[in-house]
Design an enzyme around this catalytic site. Structure first.
Site, PDB file in Angstrom:
ATOM      1  N   LYS A  67      -6.516 -12.909  13.913  1.00  0.00           N
ATOM      2  CA  LYS A  67      -5.580 -13.964  13.497  1.00  0.00           C
ATOM      3  C   LYS A  67      -6.237 -14.816  12.418  1.00  0.00           C
ATOM      4  O   LYS A  67      -7.396 -15.226  12.560  1.00  0.00           O
ATOM      5  CB  LYS A  67      -5.172 -14.826  14.688  1.00  0.00           C
ATOM      6  CG  LYS A  67      -4.102 -15.861  14.351  1.00  0.00           C
ATOM      7  CD  LYS A  67      -3.557 -16.519  15.610  1.00  0.00           C
ATOM      8  CE  LYS A  67      -2.552 -17.620  15.282  1.00  0.00           C
ATOM      9  NZ  LYS A  67      -1.395 -17.097  14.506  1.00  0.00           N
TER      10      LYS A  67
ATOM     11  N   LYS B 263       0.800  -1.227   0.000  1.00  0.00           N
ATOM     12  CA  LYS B 263       0.000   0.000   0.000  1.00  0.00           C
ATOM     13  C   LYS B 263       0.835   1.280   0.000  1.00  0.00           C
ATOM     14  O   LYS B 263       0.311   2.355  -0.267  1.00  0.00           O
ATOM     15  CB  LYS B 263      -0.935   0.029   1.215  1.00  0.00           C
ATOM     16  CG  LYS B 263      -2.137  -0.890   1.108  1.00  0.00           C
ATOM     17  CD  LYS B 263      -3.095  -0.644   2.266  1.00  0.00           C
ATOM     18  CE  LYS B 263      -4.362  -1.474   2.107  1.00  0.00           C
ATOM     19  NZ  LYS B 263      -5.325  -1.229   3.221  1.00  0.00           N
TER      20      LYS B 263
ATOM     21  N   PRO C 281       7.169 -20.172  14.834  1.00  0.00           N
ATOM     22  CA  PRO C 281       5.747 -20.044  15.161  1.00  0.00           C
ATOM     23  C   PRO C 281       5.494 -19.025  16.263  1.00  0.00           C
ATOM     24  O   PRO C 281       4.431 -18.429  16.331  1.00  0.00           O
ATOM     25  CB  PRO C 281       5.364 -21.458  15.613  1.00  0.00           C
ATOM     26  CG  PRO C 281       6.354 -22.357  14.941  1.00  0.00           C
ATOM     27  CD  PRO C 281       7.630 -21.561  14.927  1.00  0.00           C
TER      28      PRO C 281
ATOM     29  N   HIS D  60      -6.147 -16.357  20.899  1.00  0.00           N
ATOM     30  CA  HIS D  60      -5.526 -15.251  20.175  1.00  0.00           C
ATOM     31  C   HIS D  60      -6.557 -14.169  19.845  1.00  0.00           C
ATOM     32  O   HIS D  60      -7.772 -14.399  19.926  1.00  0.00           O
ATOM     33  CB  HIS D  60      -4.881 -15.744  18.881  1.00  0.00           C
ATOM     34  CG  HIS D  60      -3.572 -16.441  19.085  1.00  0.00           C
ATOM     35  ND1 HIS D  60      -3.491 -17.756  19.489  1.00  0.00           N
ATOM     36  CD2 HIS D  60      -2.291 -16.007  18.951  1.00  0.00           C
ATOM     37  CE1 HIS D  60      -2.210 -18.102  19.592  1.00  0.00           C
ATOM     38  NE2 HIS D  60      -1.469 -17.060  19.271  1.00  0.00           N
TER      39      HIS D  60
END
Length: 266
Positions: free
Chosen positions: A159, A38, A126, A155
């Site tokens: 996510k 962007k 991770p 979370h």
């Protein structure tokens, strides 16, 4: 320590913003460019809330690598974009630290083979929080003594992947110390599909997505007359930066792919 030239993909995200701040305060890190579709052509300092760094933002990684010399790519984008970026980086011989999750076993196998063939250091993590890595290692240790276990990961509601990469990695480590076992009653029936969560060799993983959460996980072990719970909570993205810093410094000395921060900490 020798200067390390870093490209950050995904600087506008919460993790990316923390990583830019890490670049600013770490003397041997030099942010030479960023990738954000962007804001191509702008400077990091043009983005709201960013420090006064003059690194150029490129709309795509391919163009960035054509014009910028770097030591490490730090990718903090989305699972699909992250997969494209690490593949390109490995093919171009650029070391990379990947903080996106969602890689399949086959994708990891292919990347591992390519990184080995190219002799290029790559770290896929991770979870960058040192406490989360210790939580996984403690769970692996406990699995030797507690065979019945379930994982609950929680979370934020933005996510994209479920279960989390941390949960998948935790189960992978637990399985190394635990034989395949079907937990619960043998005739157990789900009255609603998915009520018992995902099932990996009898280990159930439950995913929670809610606003107000950041990244949390608890691993529950059950035994006769006792319970053991191993839990980790990240309350902000700054909790991940010690792992990001360690990964960038470590990948400089690797010539292969490493999956999981537990494989680079003492």
């Amino acid at each position: 320590m020798k200067e390390m030239k870093v490209i950050i993909a995904g600087p506008r995200g919460r993790m990316g913003h923390e990583a830019v701040l890490l670049m600013e305060r770490t003397e041997h890190f030099n942010l030479v460019a960023a990738v954000d579709y962007k804001h191509g052509g702008e400077k990091i300092s043009d983005l709201p809330g960013m420090p006064a760094l003059d690194a150029t933002i490129y709309a795509d990684l391919h163009t960035c690598l054509e014009e910028v010399e770097a030591d490490v790519l730090l990718d903090l984008t989305t699972p699909e974009v992250g997969k494209q970026h690490v593949t390109l980086a490995v093919e171009r011989g650029l070391r990379s630290v990947i903080g996106t999750t969602g890689f399949t076993e086959e994708e990891l196998k292919q990347l591992t083979e390519t990184a080995k063939e190219k002799a290029v250091g790559t770290i896929i993590a991770p979870n960058f929080a040192i406490g989360a890595v210790l939580m996984m290692k403690f769970s692996q240790m406990a699995a030797k003594y507690f065979q019945d276990v379930e994982v609950i990961e929680l979370h934020h509601d933005q996510k994209l992947d479920a279960p989390s990469g941390t949960a998948v990695k935790t189960v992978e480590l637990i399985r190394q110390n635990r034989e395949s076992k079907q937990q619960g009653h043998p005739n157990e029936v789900e009255q609603l599909e998915g009520a018992r969560g995902a099932n990996v060799d009898g280990i159930h993983i439950h995913s929670v997505r809610l606003p107000g959460l950041i990244a949390h996980q608890e691993v529950m072990f059950g035994g006769d007359g006792q319970m053991l719970t191993v839990r980790h909570d990240s309350f902000n993205r700054a909790s991940f930066m010690s792992g990001v810093k360690l990964s960038i410094e470590t990948v400089m000395n690797l010539d292969h792919l490493v999956y999981g921060l537990e494989n680079i900490i003492d």
